[in-house]
Design an enzyme around this catalytic site. Structure first.
Site, PDB file in Angstrom:
ATOM      1  CB  SER A 259      -1.013  -0.483   1.142  1.00  0.00           C
ATOM      2  OG  SER A 259      -1.682   1.232   1.593  1.00  0.00           O
ATOM      3  CG  ASP A 577      -6.263  -3.738  -4.361  1.00  0.00           C
ATOM      4  OD1 ASP A 577      -6.814  -2.409  -3.745  1.00  0.00           O
ATOM      5  OD2 ASP A 577      -5.086  -3.668  -3.965  1.00  0.00           O
ATOM      6  CG  HIS A 630      -5.207  -2.794  -0.260  1.00  0.00           C
ATOM      7  ND1 HIS A 630      -4.838  -2.167  -1.585  1.00  0.00           N
ATOM      8  CD2 HIS A 630      -4.966  -1.515   1.132  1.00  0.00           C
ATOM      9  CE1 HIS A 630      -3.676  -1.755  -1.319  1.00  0.00           C
ATOM     10  NE2 HIS A 630      -4.158  -0.534   0.235  1.00  0.00           N
TER      11      HIS A 630
END
Lengths: 675, 685
Positions: A259, A577, A630
């Site tokens: 991320s 995602d 994610h």
């Protein structure tokens, strides 16, 4: 006999019982009367006892019962062999596949390259080192991550300690909140909610341990350069990587950022090469010497649209959904909570959120009438070929919404062609005319300063593209943008050799930096696909419920209907995602860094590894072993296997090169960028 | 028939009210509604019960459960109410203000030098990284430290995982247990039992945090050099210190090692200077460049006698005490536990224990007739205690006079003696030790195969030689080693490759470049860092184990430890001998002579052990037990671990960390006889 028995029944009194056998029915009346008296007495005493054994005792008894059963169950649970849950699961769903660590160990893989994890935003724990009076007893306790117990106990205190200074973006005076260090920083976000734990456990199976795994925890609220200024985090990462390489016979590290950590590590790679005052002074070959591969998981290279709505009205799909289900709850002033306002004030002090703003402007994210990606992906994934749409730009005349307008006011605007939208420029609009009597607001957000005129001007502009979003935020959140602008940049470089790009504010933007000179390095982009992901928003003006409110909110009533499934609850969805759209996570590796480009002068090899999302089959599977979401992707067995193989020495070619399910290559072609 | 009638009558007699209507007089139940209803209720509750006989019993049982539930409910509720009240109370009870807060406010102390904490043996947490199937679900859970729940759940599995390999002293196959990293490694040993937490909190008050405070956690079971070989712990420590030095504006670090960590850090300082294959290659000026001060807490420089008894029979004062109070519990073979034997087997795989054996032999610890503590009267400690706790002058006075009545000095030099008499008689009457022969005996003596599975190495020693050991009567620090070599051959063989316990004659001898000498202050030179400071900070005023009276264990069974501390051996009421253990002044674990000698004499000024003339300071803290229960473990404690919560101690550390020198904080502060004792020790300096 039965007679006797009956009679005996009548004589509970021992004396009578004794005399019972001898003299029969001589003094029957006498006895009966005495008997009755006795019975009444007994009854009375019993009643008294029962009265005493009343409510309180009943409660106690009840609690006791519950406690005992609880303890008993707890005991059983503890006595249960540890493999029992797995046994049950297997009995129901059939034998589970071996976790990748076990499987690969059987193949003979062993730990080779040291591994560095770089956690993303939000997932890293933060603990208190110094606080105000109200945070007594929380020394070195987690404020962020863990159980969040303090959030409920002392919410205002918590918000105060989690916020940073609005001017400097650093600590507020008298408060020191610091990142938790070590693997515990982000192995579990909350009890039972894994982030890195599954990956760590699987790596441990092939021999990894603390000395070969390092969690580069940093304070994710700060802007990247400030983590170095305040905590020397970048220096620590550099020193740790050097140490790990030195203690593992010179084997280079495999870096796994997740991320926002992806951007953080981009920043780090530039920092470490830059000369000492601003950078780490590692020299231009530091990365070549120390890094084998960077395996970016769910990397928002080009930002995420979610960040826009987060900053603009601190809501996303989830909050919008909550609002649609129970309108008014979040905005109510009951208890004087003003949850959203508090959240907004807190998150707007976090500079790091600015790093996730969409980068590259209209070139990447599309203008008013076109966008590189389109809405057909979901269908195509499901099997219906959409080849007819290929190659043609999804322009305004086509049905459906347009991704390019990242924020539009009203559903109609979202669908209309640009020529049909009347826009009034907001940039010159006069602020002031205080929206509300700010003194009445416990929570101060910058909206209160903006005034009615400003709010109206914003709404009148109707539609904002990625490039215009920046101007919009400049208008509504000047302080944040002023701070953020000093640390981050969102453009596309025309000439990367311009000396201005040596400034640290460009380091986390892949479109304004060159990759390091490390031709042996590999860059992976690994992300999930097949989940609708926020891409653009339909907004409306809030009907003022109270004096202090956030003037904009997502228009949850805007639905696309049956023909246009991409618009749901005011949010226009694309493939991704769940947090990062494919465009953002895939573009750099699919095109901009592919081969020798100006962004990648040394020709570092890049690989795109997509993981198609498959929701967990049963509840027993937890968050699933094939998830593409994610965060849940960190438990995806295929991804873990890839990571382990690379850590054990494999190259991208050996993994099988690219693995693509989405249309990322096609979309990348549509982006008109000079390489 | 008659009998059944009688039984029924009895029934009705016992349960008159209920039975009268329910079972005996079913026809009359309607006559009395109240009772009837009640009975129906009761009947429902005891539905299952068939015969009346059982029914009455069942009912009583039900009552019992009932009241049990009730009692539990009551207790729970009360507990919750108390808990709630506790939560509502203001968090800060009126306790003494912590030094951190005070120093910041009054004197403006602020963070200056980075701080490195080096934990000692036992206090550091260990977690599992790879294990046998029996340890399922414990991945990255603490095996050592924390709540120790796994001991109770799967004791044998736990022991197996904590053991090291008997040959190599490293991991056994398929098991990887590693030190917990970070400050959490040793801030609390168990929930609520602080080790470093108080110090950390106070340092944080003046601005310390993760970036300038580092816990050098290492696997304390391994020998020091093995922590580098397996985990690169020394390299990490070096890199961390260098990093902190650079990131904190080139301020040198203050190192605060505790207990065995002191020896570990001595080892580190030699390692870092040595050239790469064996050492860290930092060069001779590394310490001078990076270290401002080493503040040794409760330093076990010259070892602790406790380690001898620990290896010899896996017991210490505490175990002996338990044995005296509840004889048989520890030794009972109920449940086949054999606790001590298992502990012995596990702890004998830990090489680090050897680093704590007494160093310097008879020169330091005394011989059969002589010891440096000689003149020391045990009443000194007790007097101090009495003075502080009661303040009763009369008592104090009488105590003092009694102290002078001790005629014959205690022979502390005999670290192990068999029988109380042997610990007191003059050496001329002792049988001459003949250990050489014993050692030879060992090789010739075959295994006594009568015992099936070998549990401890004692099972391999014949009964005869055990008797011979006991006949030898008394052992000094020097020949205690021969004894240990005999009873624990594997451990000693392994560990003596890593540690040495002698005194160097010539420190320039190239053999002293080997790492086995690095943790022995009597066989190494301090680094060449004239500006560095070395502190010895320790508690005094607590009776500390110094030597032991042993006896042969009565049980002649297999798989038992043949020796044990003779807990019946008590001296006169005020003598130093208690339950088979002779006490001297110290901090409950480390005697003063071990903690203080190096700073008081061995390194004082420019000696051959300290060629650069590093200045040394002794800071003693007189033990004062906590005044009330509310104080917990006390803010003036001098006990080995509790001293970490001693406010005076914390203040000293903070001042040094904030830039003060040893003379700024007042130089030496001595309560014990350490100077006198040191003078009696005759080491060439």
């Amino acid at each position: 006999m039965s007679f006797l028995r009956q009679r005996k029944g009548k004589f509970p009194n021992p004396e009578h019982q004794n005399g019972d056998g001898d003299d029969d029915e001589t003094t029957k009346k006498e006895r009966e009367s005495r008997e009755r008296k006795q019975r009444e007495q007994e009854e009375e005493t019993r009643r008294r006892i029962r009265k005493r054994w009343s409510c309180v005792d009943g409660c106690c008894w009840f609690i006791g019962c519950i406690c005992s059963t609880w303890w008993f169950l707890l005991f059983l649970y503890n006595a249960m062999p540890a493999s029992f849950p797995q046994y049950v699961t297997e009995a129901i769903t059939g034998p589970l596949p071996d976790p990748p660590g076990v499987k690969l160990r059987k193949e003979g893989l062993v730990a080779k390259h040291p591994v560095v994890f770089v956690p993303g935003i939000v997932t890293g724990g933060l603990e208190l080192w110094e606080g105000h009076q109200c945070a007594d007893g929380l020394f070195r306790k987690r404020l962020w991550g863990g159980t969040f117990g303090e959030l409920y106990k002392r919410p205002l205190c918590w918000v105060e300690h989690m916020s940073l200074d609005n001017e400097t973006g650093m600590d507020r005076s008298g408060i020191r909140v610091r990142p938790v260090s070590g693997l515990v920083a982000a192995d579990y976000f909350a009890p039972g909610y894994f982030v890195w734990a599954v990956l760590i456990a699987n790596l441990a199976r092939i021999g990894y341990e603390e000395k070969t795994m390092y969690m580069a925890a940093y304070d994710w609220r700060l802007s990247f350069q400030n983590t170095e200024v305040r905590d020397q985090t970048l220096s620590r990462i550099k020193s740790n990587i050097e140490l790990m390489v030195a203690t593992n016979d010179g084997k280079k590290v495999v870096v796994i950022p997740h991320s926002m950590g992806v951007l953080y590590f981009l920043h780090f790679m530039k920092w470490v090469e830059a000369p000492a005052p601003m950078g780490g002074g590692g020299g231009s070959d530091w990365c070549a010497k120390h890094i084998k591969a960077v395996m970016n998981i769910g990397g928002p290279f080009l930002g995420v649209p979610k960040a826009v709505s987060g900053l603009f009205s601190i809501e996303g799909k989830d909050i919008a959904v909550a609002r649609a289900f129970a309108p008014g709850v979040l905005d109510k002033d009951v208890f004087g909570l003003q949850t959203l306002q508090h959240m907004m004030r807190m998150t707007r002090t976090w500079d790091s959120t600015m790093s996730m703003m969409p980068k590259g402007g209209d070139t990447i994210w599309g203008g008013l009438d076109w966008s590189p990606d389109n809405c057909s992906t979901k269908k195509k994934n499901n099997g219906t070929s959409a080849s007819g749409q290929k190659g043609t730009r999804n322009n305004g005349s086509a049905k459906g919404v347009n991704y390019g307008k990242m924020v539009s006011f009203g559903k109609d605007v979202a669908a209309l062609h640009s020529s049909e939208i009347e826009r009034i420029d907001f940039r010159g609009a006069v602020k002031g005319n205080s929206l509300a009597n700010t003194s009445n607001c416990d929570v101060w957000t910058e909206y209160h300063e903006m005034g009615v005129g400003g709010v109206k001007a914003v709404a009148d502009y109707k539609a904002y593209t990625a490039g215009e979003i920046l101007d919009l935020l400049q208008f509504v959140a000047p302080k944040l943008m002023a701070r953020g602008g000093a640390h981050f940049s969102y453009g596309i470089a025309d000439n990367l050799d311009d000396p201005k790009y040596q400034h640290y504010k460009y380091w986390s933007n892949p479109l304004e930096t060159k990759l390091p000179n490390a031709p042996d390095m590999e860059i992976y982009s690994m992300y999930g696909v097949g989940i609708p992901t926020e891409r653009a928003y339909v907004y409306k003006l809030t009907t003022p419920a109270t004096e202090c409110y956030i003037p904009f909110q997502i228009d949850t009533s805007a639905e696309g209907g049956s023909e246009d499934t991409c618009l749901k609850g005011g949010v226009i969805l694309a493939d991704g995602d769940e947090t990062v759209p494919v465009l953002s996570s895939g573009f750099m590796c699919a095109k901009a860094w592919r081969g020798k480009t100006r962004f990648n002068p040394s020709g570092i090899r890049t690989y795109v590894r997509e993981y198609d999302h498959a929701p967990p089959a049963t509840l027993l599977e937890g968050r699933g072993t094939q998830s593409g979401a994610h965060v849940d992707i960190m438990g995806n067995f295929a991804l873990i296997e890839d990571v382990i193989r690379v850590a054990a020495g494999a190259t991208g070619e050996e993994l099988g090169g690219d693995q693509v399910y989405s249309d990322i290559f096609e979309w990348s072609e549509r982006i008109d960028l000079q390489f | 028939m008659a009998s059944s009638v009688l039984r029924f009558r009895k029934l009705c007699f016992i349960e008159p009210a209920v039975k009268s209507s329910s079972s005996c007089s079913s026809t009359e139940t309607t006559s009395d509604h109240n009772i009837g209803n009640f009975v129906v209720l009761e009947e429902k509750k005891s539905k299952k019960i068939k015969s009346k006989n059982i029914s009455s019993v069942g009912k009583r049982e039900w009552r019992c459960i009932d009241s049990c539930c009730w009692a539990i409910g009551c207790i729970c509720t009360a507990w919750w109410v108390l808990l709630f009240v506790c939560q509502c109370l203001p968090a800060t009870l009126p306790v003494r203000e912590a030094p951190g807060e005070r120093l910041r406010r009054d004197e403006g102390l602020a963070v200056l030098h980075p701080v490195v904490l080096v934990p000692g043996i036992v206090t550091g947490g260990l977690e599992l990284w790879e294990g046998k199937p029996c340890s399922d679900g414990l991945f990255r859970k603490r095996l050592w430290g924390g709540s120790f729940t796994e001991i109770f759940k799967r004791p044998l599995c736990w022991l197996e995982h904590l053991s090291l390999h008997n040959e190599t002293g490293l991991d056994p196959p398929d098991i990887r247990v590693r030190a917990v990293p970070g400050l959490v490694a040793a801030d609390y040993f168990a929930p609520g039992y602080f080790v470093w937490a108080v110090l950390i909190e106070n340092l944080a008050k003046i601005g310390y945090e993760g970036k300038n405070m580092y816990m050098a956690a290492y696997d304390w079971r391994l020998s020091f050099q093995n922590t580098e070989i397996r985990d690169q712990a020394l390299s990490r420590l070096k890199s961390k210190i260098e990093l902190m030095y650079v990131t904190n504006g080139y301020k040198k670090v203050v190192v605060v090692p505790h207990s065995m960590g002191v020896l570990y850090f001595l080892h580190f300082m030699k390692w870092v200077e040595s050239p790469p294959p064996m050492g860290g290659g930092g060069g001779p000026d590394w310490c001078a460049k990076h270290i401002k001060a080493v503040m040794n807490i409760g330093p076990a420089f010259l070892g602790v006698p406790k380690a001898v008894s620990n290896i010899f029979s896996a017991e210490g004062k505490d175990v002996a005490f338990v044995r005296a109070v509840a004889p048989g519990v520890l030794d009972s073979e109920l449940l086949g536990l054999q606790t001590l034997e298992h502990i012995m087997r596990v702890s004998r795989t830990w090489d680090s224990v050897i680093s704590l054996l007494p160093k310097g032999g008879d020169t330091i610890w005394g011989n059969l007739d002589w010891s440096p503590e000689e003149g020391n009267s045990c009443d000194l400690d007790k007097k101090a205690n009495a003075q502080l706790s009661t303040g009763d002058v009369n008592f104090n006075h009488s105590d003092g006079t009694r102290g002078f009545r001790v005629k014959e000095p205690v022979k502390y030099g005999r670290i192990i003696s068999f029988g109380k008499a042997a610990s007191q008689i003059p050496s001329s009457r002792l049988p001459s030790p003949d250990l050489k022969e014993l050692l030879r005996l060992r090789s010739s003596a075959g295994l006594s195969l009568s015992c099936g599975e070998v549990l401890t190495e004692y099972d391999e020693i014949s009964r005869e030689s055990i008797k011979r050991i006991a006949e030898n009567k008394a052992y000094t620090a020097q020949n205690a080693f021969d004894l240990l070599r005999f009873v624990a051959p594997k451990l000693m063989q392994r560990a003596e490759a890593h540690f040495s316990h002698g005194i160097a004659d010539n420190l320039d001898d190239p053999k002293y470049d080997h790492y086995k000498y690095w943790s022995n202050p009597l066989e190494t030179k301090l680094p060449h860092a004239p500006e560095m400071e070395i502190y010895c900070l320790y508690g005094v005023g607590i009776p500390t184990e110094r030597s032991y009276v042993y006896k042969q264990s009565p049980s002649d069974k297999c798989k038992s430890i043949p020796f044990r501390i003779d807990s019946s051996a008590d001296g006169e009421p005020d003598s130093c001998l208690k339950s088979g253990v002779y006490f001297v002044d110290g901090d409950e674990s480390v005697p003063v002579s071990s903690a203080g000698f190096m700073c008081a004499k061995g390194w004082k000024g420019r000696t051959r052990f300290n060629p650069a003339g590093i200045s040394t300071y002794i800071r003693e803290y007189r033990h004062k037990p906590p005044a009330s229960l509310l104080e917990g473990r006390g803010v003036e404690s001098g006990a080995h671990v509790d001293i970490m919560g001693n406010f005076a101690f914390i203040e000293d550390v903070m001042r040094v960390a904030a830039g003060a020198t040893g003379s700024d904080i007042g130089g030496d502060r001595i309560h014990s006889d350490i100077v006198k004792m040191s003078q009696r020790i005759n080491v060439q300096l």
